[in-house]
Scaffold this motif. Sequence first.
Motif, PDB file in Angstrom:
ATOM      1  N   LEU A 101       0.840  -1.188   0.000  1.00  0.00           N
ATOM      2  CA  LEU A 101       0.000   0.000   0.000  1.00  0.00           C
ATOM      3  C   LEU A 101       0.883   1.249   0.000  1.00  0.00           C
ATOM      4  CD1 LEU A 101      -2.103  -2.181   0.929  1.00  0.00           C
ATOM      5  CD2 LEU A 101      -3.176  -0.387   2.281  1.00  0.00           C
ATOM      6  N   SER A 102       0.370   2.298  -0.613  1.00  0.00           N
ATOM      7  CA  SER A 102       1.097   3.558  -0.586  1.00  0.00           C
ATOM      8  C   SER A 102       0.965   4.184   0.793  1.00  0.00           C
ATOM      9  CB  SER A 102       0.529   4.514  -1.639  1.00  0.00           C
ATOM     10  OG  SER A 102      -0.806   4.887  -1.294  1.00  0.00           O
ATOM     11  N   GLU A 103       1.778   5.208   1.056  1.00  0.00           N
ATOM     12  CA  GLU A 103       1.690   5.885   2.345  1.00  0.00           C
ATOM     13  C   GLU A 103       0.296   6.476   2.559  1.00  0.00           C
ATOM     14  OE1 GLU A 103       4.728   8.726   3.049  1.00  0.00           O
ATOM     15  OE2 GLU A 103       6.382   7.366   2.577  1.00  0.00           O
ATOM     16  N   PHE A 104      -0.291   7.018   1.479  1.00  0.00           N
ATOM     17  CA  PHE A 104      -1.629   7.596   1.588  1.00  0.00           C
ATOM     18  C   PHE A 104      -2.660   6.523   1.910  1.00  0.00           C
ATOM     19  CE2 PHE A 104      -5.689   8.527  -0.520  1.00  0.00           C
ATOM     20  CZ  PHE A 104      -6.059   9.677   0.174  1.00  0.00           C
ATOM     21  N   GLU A 105      -2.585   5.375   1.219  1.00  0.00           N
ATOM     22  CA  GLU A 105      -3.554   4.292   1.449  1.00  0.00           C
ATOM     23  C   GLU A 105      -3.429   3.738   2.861  1.00  0.00           C
ATOM     24  OE1 GLU A 105      -3.755   2.546  -3.120  1.00  0.00           O
ATOM     25  OE2 GLU A 105      -2.315   1.742  -1.659  1.00  0.00           O
ATOM     26  N   ALA A 106      -2.182   3.551   3.336  1.00  0.00           N
ATOM     27  CA  ALA A 106      -1.976   3.031   4.692  1.00  0.00           C
ATOM     28  C   ALA A 106      -2.484   4.019   5.735  1.00  0.00           C
ATOM     29  CB  ALA A 106      -0.502   2.731   4.919  1.00  0.00           C
ATOM     30  N   ALA A 107      -2.235   5.318   5.503  1.00  0.00           N
ATOM     31  CA  ALA A 107      -2.706   6.337   6.447  1.00  0.00           C
ATOM     32  C   ALA A 107      -4.233   6.392   6.470  1.00  0.00           C
ATOM     33  CB  ALA A 107      -2.130   7.697   6.068  1.00  0.00           C
ATOM     34  N   GLU A 108      -4.858   6.245   5.289  1.00  0.00           N
ATOM     35  CA  GLU A 108      -6.320   6.226   5.227  1.00  0.00           C
ATOM     36  C   GLU A 108      -6.884   5.031   5.992  1.00  0.00           C
ATOM     37  OE1 GLU A 108      -8.904   8.302   3.332  1.00  0.00           O
ATOM     38  OE2 GLU A 108      -7.297   9.475   4.223  1.00  0.00           O
ATOM     39  N   ALA A 109      -6.270   3.860   5.795  1.00  0.00           N
ATOM     40  CA  ALA A 109      -6.719   2.662   6.512  1.00  0.00           C
ATOM     41  C   ALA A 109      -6.573   2.840   8.021  1.00  0.00           C
ATOM     42  CB  ALA A 109      -5.928   1.442   6.038  1.00  0.00           C
ATOM     43  N   GLU A 110      -5.460   3.454   8.421  1.00  0.00           N
ATOM     44  CA  GLU A 110      -5.245   3.717   9.851  1.00  0.00           C
ATOM     45  C   GLU A 110      -6.317   4.655  10.399  1.00  0.00           C
ATOM     46  OE1 GLU A 110      -1.790   5.567  12.829  1.00  0.00           O
ATOM     47  OE2 GLU A 110      -1.726   5.924  10.661  1.00  0.00           O
ATOM     48  N   THR A 111      -6.638   5.697   9.664  1.00  0.00           N
ATOM     49  CA  THR A 111      -7.644   6.655  10.125  1.00  0.00           C
ATOM     50  C   THR A 111      -9.018   6.018  10.230  1.00  0.00           C
ATOM     51  OG1 THR A 111      -6.405   8.443   9.075  1.00  0.00           O
ATOM     52  CG2 THR A 111      -8.709   8.882   9.616  1.00  0.00           C
ATOM     53  N   VAL A 112      -9.379   5.222   9.220  1.00  0.00           N
ATOM     54  CA  VAL A 112     -10.680   4.537   9.257  1.00  0.00           C
ATOM     55  C   VAL A 112     -10.754   3.606  10.465  1.00  0.00           C
ATOM     56  CG1 VAL A 112     -12.116   2.829   8.066  1.00  0.00           C
ATOM     57  CG2 VAL A 112     -11.074   4.702   6.784  1.00  0.00           C
ATOM     58  N   PHE A 113      -9.694   2.842  10.668  1.00  0.00           N
ATOM     59  CA  PHE A 113      -9.687   1.904  11.800  1.00  0.00           C
ATOM     60  C   PHE A 113      -9.811   2.660  13.118  1.00  0.00           C
ATOM     61  CE2 PHE A 113      -7.990  -0.777  15.070  1.00  0.00           C
ATOM     62  CZ  PHE A 113      -8.326  -2.066  14.685  1.00  0.00           C
ATOM     63  N   TYR A 114      -9.090   3.780  13.237  1.00  0.00           N
ATOM     64  CA  TYR A 114      -9.093   4.552  14.485  1.00  0.00           C
ATOM     65  C   TYR A 114     -10.497   5.048  14.823  1.00  0.00           C
ATOM     66  CZ  TYR A 114      -8.379   8.550  17.588  1.00  0.00           C
ATOM     67  OH  TYR A 114      -8.461   9.433  18.631  1.00  0.00           O
ATOM     68  N   HIS A 115     -11.148   5.700  13.865  1.00  0.00           N
ATOM     69  CA  HIS A 115     -12.471   6.264  14.136  1.00  0.00           C
ATOM     70  C   HIS A 115     -13.511   5.170  14.346  1.00  0.00           C
ATOM     71  CE1 HIS A 115     -11.394  10.450  13.611  1.00  0.00           C
ATOM     72  NE2 HIS A 115     -10.773  10.160  12.473  1.00  0.00           N
ATOM     73  N   HIS A 116     -13.401   4.091  13.557  1.00  0.00           N
ATOM     74  CA  HIS A 116     -14.366   3.007  13.722  1.00  0.00           C
ATOM     75  C   HIS A 116     -14.201   2.335  15.080  1.00  0.00           C
ATOM     76  CE1 HIS A 116     -16.096  -1.049  13.217  1.00  0.00           C
ATOM     77  NE2 HIS A 116     -16.965  -0.436  12.421  1.00  0.00           N
TER      78      HIS A 116
END
Length: 638
Positions: free
Chosen positions: A556-571
């Motif tokens: 995953l790109s840095e952007f994709e990994a950061a997006e996945a991290e953010t989604v996981f955090y809020h969820h």
Amino acid sequence: METFLIQAAIYLGAAVIAVPFAARLGLGSVLGYILAGIVIGPLMGLVGTEAKDIQHFAEFGVVVMLFLIGLELEPRALWNMRDRLIGLGGLQVTLTTAAIAGAALLLGYDSFTATAIGLIMALSSTAIVLQTLSEKGLMQTNGGRSSFSVLLTQDIAVIPILALLPLLATSSPMAIAPDGSLERVGDHADEHAISLVQGLPGWGVTLVTIGAVAAIILTGIYLTRPVFRYIHHARLREMYTALALLMVVSIAVLMELVGLSPALGTFLAGVVLANSEFRHELESDLEPFKGLLLGLFFITVGAGINFTLLFNEPGQILLLTAGMMLIKGTILYALSLIFKIKGHHRWLFTLSLAQAGEFGFVLASFSLQQGVISPALSQTLLLVIALSMLVTPLLFILYGFISHRMEDHTREEEDEVDEQGTVIIAGIGRFGQIVNRLLRSSGFSTVVIDNDLPTVQAMRKFGVRGYFGDPSRPDLLNAAGLADAKVLVVALDGKDHTNRVVAYARKQRPDLHIIARARDRVHVYELYAHGANDIVREMFDSSLRAGRYALENLGLSEFEAAEAETVFYHHDRETVRKLADVWKAGVAVSENTEYVALAKALNSELETLLAAKVQNADAEAARSKARRPGDRSTGTGS
């Protein structure tokens, strides 16, 4: 072959069953092995005279252990600990040996035998004490560090003791006969036994002995690296293990050829290699052999305990055990006074080392083989050692009771909080320190309260003012300005303390914003129930960051990994809130059907969200790639 396999199955089966059981009871692995030997030996009769032969073989585990001890004893570290090693540890071994030897003289033993008894009983159980101190979190206390220093001195003292015991022999050495009985060495002496010093004059023996020791040192310094590099080219893991065993066995053989203790040579080689880059490799290769061989040795000790003697003379055996432990305890307590070990740490130091140790089994067997003590005395000593080790867990329980009582009466006087701030921070460990630094650096006033006096004192040295006291006490919180504070940060270690502070603060201030540290998800639910607003799990944020790094390295790109991290955090934040509503105190989450069903649904929802996020990111990446050629051509044309 069939008999060997049956015996191996019995010994291994007994160890696998008894040792984990003893560990769960807090008795330690050594006592587990001994109990296993008692069960398969005296109780069930599954093993017999072959235990003596196995014990002789298993003593090689002691040689391996001393090599590993040598690897841990870096010369510089030993020098830094010299005061406690030589002073505290040296006095303990010397005084205990003298006192117990004196008691043995009063019981009618000759001076040589009495000295041997004193040396055997002067040592304590390294395996039991260190394991228990670690399990109870007492290793870093003053009493724990002092106990470790004495145990380290005792481990080192085994070397000269093994060299000294043969000099105390009053009769011919004892050996194991083919039928399992004891016989004098020389009755069937092997005329072809190899010795490098046999027939040499005194000066010749001295030169050969010094040469052997020098050979070990020089080999460790100059030959180890080339040999390891040669083995490394084979790229076979088992070759490292073979080399480690070869080193220990070769040194042991060389020492026997010159008439010295094999343990002495292997210990010396370990010290020489303590600074080597191959130290950890050697430790990892030899540790399993040490554990199994020592375990086998302790099983044979348990199998050889003479319970007939205990049942025939219970009063005498129990009296000898109690007397030995009383003598050791008295000397330890006196040393704690001399070396200014204070309060309940003094009792930890005294009670933890009052027993005899596993090296006592080794020394008693060695003394018997060398003709220093009689078979009957050996049986008595083994029984006393085993009983004292069995009592050790009870001594730690006694220490817990004493320390609790002493803490109630000798607690340090708490500070008077004379400052109020916008933020109250309860607890100034690693977590609380970062919060405090961030807030103060941002210009906000904080009041810090912690019940760990050394931490508060260390913090003051860096110019950060804190107050010593129990943050769960209402009067301290009120004095710190609970009535007017805007934020309360609870960063305590104990779950009960944290819950108590949060519950009290919420009751007093319904409008106060409370931030609390939680140990795990269940603790999060408890804190929500007590009224916390924001809850930070200890490892949550750092685990998320580690997961993001893993995603980046999986493609995953840095952007994709950061997006996945953010989604996981809020969820996850929403998930915890929803699960807190169905969580039930006192009911295991796996037994709460409503909780399990909701957790499954929320996990499926998270997977769907992450999959959609990745797909969107891929689609966006594809669109961007499709636009790039046109963009570049336009740029070139212009």
